[in-house]
Design an enzyme around this catalytic site. Structure first.
Site, PDB file in Angstrom:
ATOM      1  NE  ARG A   1      -3.176   2.599   2.667  1.00  0.00           N
ATOM      2  CZ  ARG A   1      -3.153   3.417   3.717  1.00  0.00           C
ATOM      3  NH1 ARG A   1      -2.635   3.031   4.869  1.00  0.00           N
ATOM      4  NH2 ARG A   1      -3.673   4.613   3.642  1.00  0.00           N
TER       5      ARG A   1
ATOM      6  CG  HIS B   1      -0.967   8.878   3.585  1.00  0.00           C
ATOM      7  ND1 HIS B   1      -1.091   7.529   3.851  1.00  0.00           N
ATOM      8  CD2 HIS B   1      -0.550   9.431   4.733  1.00  0.00           C
ATOM      9  CE1 HIS B   1      -0.741   7.279   5.103  1.00  0.00           C
ATOM     10  NE2 HIS B   1      -0.407   8.424   5.669  1.00  0.00           N
TER      11      HIS B   1
ATOM     12  CD  GLU C   1      -4.545   7.515  10.207  1.00  0.00           C
ATOM     13  OE1 GLU C   1      -4.089   8.591  10.631  1.00  0.00           O
ATOM     14  OE2 GLU C   1      -4.149   6.409  10.585  1.00  0.00           O
TER      15      GLU C   1
ATOM     16  CG  ASN D   1      -4.954   3.672   8.651  1.00  0.00           C
ATOM     17  OD1 ASN D   1      -5.156   2.728   7.885  1.00  0.00           O
ATOM     18  ND2 ASN D   1      -4.421   4.800   8.259  1.00  0.00           N
TER      19      ASN D   1
ATOM     20  CE1 TYR E   1       0.365   2.601  13.510  1.00  0.00           C
ATOM     21  CE2 TYR E   1      -1.601   3.766  12.786  1.00  0.00           C
ATOM     22  CZ  TYR E   1      -0.343   3.278  12.528  1.00  0.00           C
ATOM     23  OH  TYR E   1       0.216   3.445  11.283  1.00  0.00           O
TER      24      TYR E   1
ATOM     25  CD  GLU F   1      -1.324   4.061   8.183  1.00  0.00           C
ATOM     26  OE1 GLU F   1      -1.068   4.483   9.338  1.00  0.00           O
ATOM     27  OE2 GLU F   1      -1.446   4.802   7.195  1.00  0.00           O
TER      28      GLU F   1
END
Ligand code: BG6
Length: 453
Positions: free
Chosen positions: A73, A117, A162, A300, A302, A358
């Site tokens: 990606r 992005h 995002e 995404n 985390y 991500e």
């Protein structure tokens, strides 16, 4: 169990790795100009050279091949294609991405292309960026050009990375370009235009090729149940995950405000009560465009927050204990977040395929005396998250792929080169790449299709 065609990948973004910031006709983005402002980026770092992938992309693809990646990606720098954001196309920019795409395909790696992005064209910023009612059309034009140029070989596109972050950190007092501090009225308007841009881009790209798989890669605050056996805890976590704002600008980090319009064709009720007054005229009609069917939902992810239900079913926060595990940039390590993100996404939005676009961690990795880069913490991190992901799939989550962030150590926005997220170490003075222990570990995971986890 991971499906046989599960996409094991890694992700990067143009401004963070390419360098070549002023080469071959590329126009300026807000990140180029922001990095020139004193004191905005740690150690005055810039993405001018970054990992120099603009020149070293063949070496990077060779590394991906060595790792056995199934998918890569990466994002396209809008201003390489359209130096002014709209208008004249820069053929050299198209040539660069064509060469990268061809190199990937020649090595059996599936490209997943993110259109945006964060490196917004400077010229369009001067026209008001996402505040301008024409901004969705600017983006759709760019998307159409990318589909025409690359859609014969690239079948997977992601419109936005995002939006919470580039609006929240960029225009709501955060430290990302252009670092403005707007009020909620402007932020809601921008968010609406971003989602309209997404819908218009989907339509434009499908007009060019009807076999594209198009997705969207938001992030947001995710919550997970303290006790996964307790339905009350699960429900509290689910409800909190999809709650929208408290009237201030906190809508910015929510999941539902940014996903419901796209996947359900409506704004969340609780959010509308507060924010409807700020939406631009005609917003109801826009929803038809915004909710164009898409093929997958990126996430995404985390970390997340643990919550539980109190005696009366109310939400209680689970306090993190002293010394709670955290990464090199102080993000908490909460592997269960990925499982519940997958399950909750399917619970709210149906069985849409999910890609984790991500996931990964920052470390302070160094080259050891033996010339290798040992990063046991990252192996442990990825191992824990992937085990949870595997559990989510066993529980019915429709997860089709996972992109580790990041393939390479890179320019981590306002933190410059301080934080290393890569499974491949980049020695910035020389540009040399060294596969970290975690890279070799990930290679084994991919080779066993996750069965060794
Ligand atoms: C995500 C972004 O928010 O997190 C990436 O999509 C970014 O571009 C990554 O690099 C890590 O965040 P940060 O703020 O440490 O660079």
């Amino acid at each position: 169990m991971f499906s046989k065609d599960f996409v094991w990948g890694a992700a990067t973004a143009a401004y963070q790795i390419e360098g070549g910031a002023y080469e071959d006709g590329k126009g300026l983005s807000i990140w180029d100009t922001f990095c020139q402002r004193p004191g905005k980026i740690q150690a005055s770092d810039t993405g001018d050279v970054a990992c120099d992938s603009y020149h070293r992309f063949k070496e990077d693809v060779a590394i991906m091949k060595e790792l056995g990646l199934k998918g890569y990606r990466f994002s396209i720098a809008w201003t390489r294609i359209l130096p002014n954001g709209t208008g004249e196309v820069n053929q050299k920019g198209i040539d660069y991405y064509n060469a990268l795409i061809d190199e990937l395909l020649a090595n059996g790696i599936e490209p997943f292309v993110t259109l945006f992005h964060w490196d917004y064209p400077n010229e369009l910023f001067y026209k008001g960026a996402w505040l301008n009612a024409e901004s969705p059309d600017w983006f759709a034009e760019y998307a159409r050009i990318c589909a025409k140029a690359f859609g014969d070989r690239v079948k997977n596109f992601i419109t936005f990375n995002e939006p919470q972050c580039f609006i929240g950190n960029g225009f709501d007092g955060g430290g990302h370009a252009p670092s403005l501090n707007f009020g909620v009225r402007e932020l809601i308007r921008m968010a609406h235009h971003v989602m309209l841009a997404h819908g218009k881009a989907v339509m434009a790209m499908r007009e060019v090729y009807d076999d594209l798989k198009i997705g969207y890669a938001p992030t947001g605050s995710f919550f997970y149940p303290q006790n996964p056996e307790s339905q009350a805890d699960i429900d509290v976590a689910y409800n909190k995950t999809f709650e929208t704002g408290d009237g201030g600008d906190s809508f910015g980090w929510t999941v539902a405000w940014w996903l419901d319009p796209i996947l359900l064709g409506k704004y969340p009720e609780d959010g509308l009560k507060i924010y409807e007054k700020y939406l631009p005229q005609g917003w109801q009609d826009d929803l038809k465009i915004i909710s164009q069917p898409i093929d997958f939902c990126g996430q995404n992810l985390y970390n997340g927050y643990g919550v539980r239900a109190g005696d009366n079913g109310e939400l209680c926060w689970v306090k993190r204990y002293v010394g709670f595990p955290h990464t090199g940039n102080m993000w908490p390590v909460t592997p269960e977040a990925i499982k519940w993100c997958a399950l909750f996404t399917n619970r709210r939005y149906g069985n849409i395929p999910i890609y984790f676009t991500e996931n990964g961690m920052a470390g302070s990795d160094v080259i050891s005396l033996d010339g290798k880069v040992h990063d046991p913490n990252r192996i442990d991190f990825l191992h824990r998250y992937l085990k949870e992901l595997s559990e989510a799939i066993d529980m019915g989550a429709n997860v089709k792929g996972y992109f580790q962030w990041s393939l390479l150590d890179n320019f981590e926005w306002s933190n410059g080169y301080r934080d290393r997220f890569g499974i491949v170490y980049v020695d910035y003075p020389t540009g040399n790449r060294i596969i970290k222990d975690s890279g070799y570990w990930y290679k084994d995971v991919i080779a066993s299709n996750g069965e060794n986890l």
